[in-house]
Scaffold this active site. Structure first.
Site, short mmCIF file in Angstrom:
data_model
loop_
_atom_site.label_atom_id
_atom_site.label_comp_id
_atom_site.label_asym_id
_atom_site.label_seq_id
_atom_site.Cartn_x
_atom_site.Cartn_y
_atom_site.Cartn_z
N GLU A 1 38.00 25.67 40.97
CA GLU A 1 38.55 25.38 42.26
C GLU A 1 38.19 24.03 42.84
OE1 GLU A 1 38.24 28.20 45.50
OE2 GLU A 1 36.40 29.09 44.73
N HIS B 1 38.47 37.90 20.09
CA HIS B 1 39.83 38.18 20.13
C HIS B 1 40.77 37.12 20.52
CE1 HIS B 1 38.75 42.14 19.09
NE2 HIS B 1 37.93 42.00 20.21
N CYS C 1 47.79 27.97 58.48
CA CYS C 1 47.35 26.94 59.07
C CYS C 1 46.48 27.28 59.92
CB CYS C 1 48.65 26.29 59.79
SG CYS C 1 50.01 25.92 58.64
N TRP D 1 48.90 24.07 56.13
CA TRP D 1 48.92 24.13 54.61
C TRP D 1 50.14 24.49 54.47
CZ3 TRP D 1 49.84 28.56 51.46
CH2 TRP D 1 49.38 28.34 50.16
N LYS E 1 34.72 29.51 40.62
CA LYS E 1 34.03 28.34 41.34
C LYS E 1 34.27 27.14 40.69
CE LYS E 1 33.67 30.09 44.01
NZ LYS E 1 33.85 31.21 44.69
N ASN F 1 51.45 29.07 62.61
CA ASN F 1 50.87 29.33 61.39
C ASN F 1 51.55 30.74 60.99
OD1 ASN F 1 48.85 30.31 59.30
ND2 ASN F 1 47.54 31.14 60.99
N GLY F 2 52.30 30.63 59.70
CA GLY F 2 52.85 31.56 59.14
C GLY F 2 54.13 31.41 58.51
N GLU G 1 33.78 34.85 38.07
CA GLU G 1 33.75 34.04 39.56
C GLU G 1 33.11 32.67 39.33
OE1 GLU G 1 34.45 34.39 42.46
OE2 GLU G 1 32.93 33.45 43.54
N ARG H 1 41.30 25.69 57.11
CA ARG H 1 42.70 26.90 56.89
C ARG H 1 43.84 26.17 56.25
NH1 ARG H 1 42.35 31.35 60.04
NH2 ARG H 1 44.59 31.56 59.84
N LYS I 1 41.36 28.21 53.10
CA LYS I 1 40.29 29.32 53.35
C LYS I 1 40.70 30.65 53.52
CE LYS I 1 35.93 30.67 53.32
NZ LYS I 1 35.35 30.80 52.06
O1 M6R Z 1 39.56 36.12 52.56
P1 M6R Z 1 39.56 36.64 51.50
O2 M6R Z 1 38.18 37.08 51.01
O3 M6R Z 1 40.57 37.85 51.40
O4 M6R Z 1 39.94 35.87 50.46
C1 M6R Z 1 40.55 35.93 49.32
C2 M6R Z 1 40.70 34.71 48.23
O5 M6R Z 1 41.67 33.96 48.76
C3 M6R Z 1 39.42 33.97 48.08
O6 M6R Z 1 38.24 35.09 47.62
C4 M6R Z 1 39.30 32.90 47.22
O7 M6R Z 1 39.57 33.38 46.00
C5 M6R Z 1 38.22 31.95 47.29
N1 M6R Z 1 37.94 31.32 48.60
C6 M6R Z 1 37.28 31.22 45.95
O8 M6R Z 1 36.33 30.74 46.26
#
Ligand code: M6R
Length: 616
Positions: free
Chosen positions: A496, A512, A2, A74, A493, A100-101, A489, A27, A611
């Protein structure tokens, strides 16, 4: 995970807190809430975004006070609703908290408190914590700071908290374990700011203290901040850091979304990553964290790369880089699996962790595990002073600048840039790379930002392709070698931010299983550059074509063969195979962005995501 922010001083707290929450909204954005104090406690909170809280506050005239804090959530414990929103208040109404936690032993603590007649309105672990602090305060007849210190010694879990006591309304108590807290220090201690990162107070002060794990602070207006160890209450002299971040970096700067701004920032971000490290005309790569530990890298039995999400994809690219260029065996691990698998780690292993935020809980835990087994841990992070940066033995920053959009873009390309530099440096030191090849790589690296710039100018073509495929329910992404991780990747993208189901595969794996999915409705994005296994990828494209799949190919400028069979092509400039992920990933980022915008999705804050993932 959060966002928390607070203010104590002489200004009106509300505008500072609400603006701070907007900046921290990356966050988490399930709910938002605020506390203000002006002769009495005022709390407002709501399910939804910070803008919903703002609407609520606009109808309220009592939003005054020179002290307060805010929270953007969050959800972990308890669904996102008004009651579970922070702040939470203790039974007496005197103590108020934001958190936060996760308090892992909250259930046991709650049962104990219920026995002592405490009641609970929400399903959160946070409400348990604030009542625990109240109980400790009452039983020990002590001040808030002491009560927080004692209570936190009973807690298992992770937290960044900010607590307010109505009976002492000129003080905030903050504490951290596993979740970040920065304290901004105003002129002559006349005002203080608290936040999960420095963005909420960057325009007010450049002086900040970052709390370490197991530290707490008592913040009182017009007094020095008092930092204490949670374990034994001993006093610590804080280190005041000078922040380098500026306001422009955290604002949209004319772009519609942070994600688009961050995609377009990549030429600069990549340059900033190698600036001062790469001196191509002298054949030098300078990186203190690697130079100082060269023996460890060169004598390593293997490199284990640990990360999550997009950073894990950068780790996969690094596997190709390190094995190909430096001839060091590499294993790439999801942090969440690695830490719980009882992995074999020895003192001869080098563990590289990759994280944009530097706060990802699983990655942080993996570092601690690797350290406990005697491995040397090298951290690659973007956020300066983050937990992972501090926990690793050595490391390097990507210097990408703040990444606010939840979807990682420039973090990915700058991580790959940095990992390329390390691989080249090790390849040179090991002699696995000829001098000529090494020099050539260095010169080519300097050309990458210009090539990314050129690629960004092709955006209209990508936008057009996006408009054709925006309504499909499924997509496949294929790539081989260095570009297999780029396929993963690209798929991540798209899913998400547009919520379209997408899967990435090594191109040859298609036959396969995934080939069964291909029909005239299935778009397949294929990275088919003229390096590596080009001919084999062309064969894979033929296989898709003969099953009527739609082919969108990323090819090298001047390609003839794929152009004849693909439905659409996107051209990338020629470069070394090892650097192609830095280019092939750009159109896939743009494609996801445009599709999400066309579908009217919340690009910067996709649903259910945040994030930095500071929970396991
Ligand atoms: O802050 P980090 O790089 O450790 O985060 C890891 C993942 O949560 C992050 O890369 C996530 O997959 C991306 N936001 C996706 O775009």
């Amino acid at each position: 995970m959060c966002g928390i922010t607070g203010y104590i001083g002489y200004r009106e707290a509300y505008p500072i807190i609400i603006k701070g929450l907007q900046r921290l909204e990356y966050r988490g954005y399930d709910s938002a809430g605020i506390l203000l104090y002006n002769d009495d406690v005022f709390i407002s909170k709501t399910k939804g975004k910070v803008s919903d809280l703002e609407d609520l506050m606009n109808t309220d005239s009592s939003k005054q006070g020179n002290i307060g804090f805010g929270h953007t959530r969050w959800a972990t414990h308890g669904i996102p609703n008004n009651i579970n929103s922070h702040p939470h208040t203790s039974n007496s109404g005197n103590l108020v908290i934001i958190h936060n936690g996760i308090i892992e032993n909250y259930d046991a603590l709650k049962k104990e408190l219920i026995k002592r007649n405490y009641t609970f309105k929400s399903d959160t672990d946070t409400e348990v914590l604030v009542n625990l602090i109240e109980e400790v305060k009452k039983t020990n007849d002590c001040k808030l700071g002491k009560a927080v210190q004692i209570a936190l010694n009973e807690v298992i879990g992770a937290y960044a908290i900010c607590v307010f006591d109505k009976t002492k309304p000129n003080e905030l108590v903050v504490a951290r374990l596993g979740s970040p807290i920065a304290i901004g220090i105003g002129k002559e201690n006349k005002e203080f700011f608290v936040a999960s990162d420095a963005s909420p107070f960057i325009e007010y002060t450049k002086n900040a203290i970052y709390l370490e794990d197991e530290e707490m602070a008592i913040i009182t207006a017009n007094k020095e901040v008092e930092i204490r160890k949670i374990k034994d209450d001993s006093i610590i002299t804080p280190e005041i850091q000078q922040l380098k971040m500026n306001l422009e970096q955290i604002e949209k700067g004319g772009y519609d979304h942070f994600m688009l701004k961050e995609i377009y920032e990549q030429p600069h971000a990549i340059t900033d990553t190698y600036r001062g490290r790469l001196i191509a005309n002298q054949g030098i790569i300078r990186m203190a964290g690697v130079d100082d530990n060269m023996e460890k890298f060169l004598n390593a039995d293997r490199i284990i790369i640990v990360a999550c999400g997009t950073s894990w994809h950068a780790g996969l690219v690094a596997e190709y880089l390190f094995e190909d260029i430096a001839r060091i065996p590499v294993e790439v691990e999801y942090a969440s699996e690695f830490r719980y698998r009882n992995p074999i780690i020895t003192e001869k292993d080098v563990v590289i962790t990759i994280s944009q935020s530097g706060e990802t809980a699983d990655t942080l835990a993996a570092i601690k595990l690797a350290k406990s087994k005697g491995a040397f841990v090298f951290g690659i992070c973007n956020v300066v002073g983050s937990s992972i940066a501090r926990e690793a033995h050595a490391g390097a920053y990507t210097h990408a600048g703040p990444e606010i959009g939840v979807a990682s873009t420039k973090a990915f390309t700058t991580q790959i840039t940095l990992l390329s530099l390390i691989a080249l440096k090790l390849g040179k030191a090991k002699g696995s790379l000829s001098n000529a090849a090494y020099r050539n790589y260095l010169q080519e690296m300097e050309l990458i930002p210009k090539k990314v710039e050129r690629l960004l100018k092709e955006d209209e073509n990508v936008k057009y392709i996006s408009s054709i495929y925006k309504d499909v329910p499924n997509c496949l992404y294929l790539g081989r070698g260095y570009n297999f991780p780029v396929a993963l990747e690209g798929a991540l993208k798209l899913k998400e931010i547009s919520y379209i189901h997408a899967e990435g595969y090594p191109a040859a794996e298609m036959k396969h299983g995934p080939i069964a999915l291909i029909d005239e409705n299935m778009p397949v994005f294929v990275i088919a550059i003229n390096k590596g296994h080009y001919e084999k990828v062309v064969s894979n494209i033929q296989e898709i074509k003969s099953r009527k799949g739609k082919i969108i190919a990323i090819v090298t400028e001047g390609d003839i063969q794929v152009k004849k069979i693909a439905d659409h092509v996107i051209e990338i400039p020629e470069t070394e195979e090892a650097f192609t992920p830095l280019l092939t990933t750009i159109p896939l980022q743009l494609l996801s962005y445009h599709i999400a915008v066309m579908l009217n999705k919340n690009v910067d804050q996709p649903r259910n995501l945040a994030k930095s993932v500071t929970v396991e």
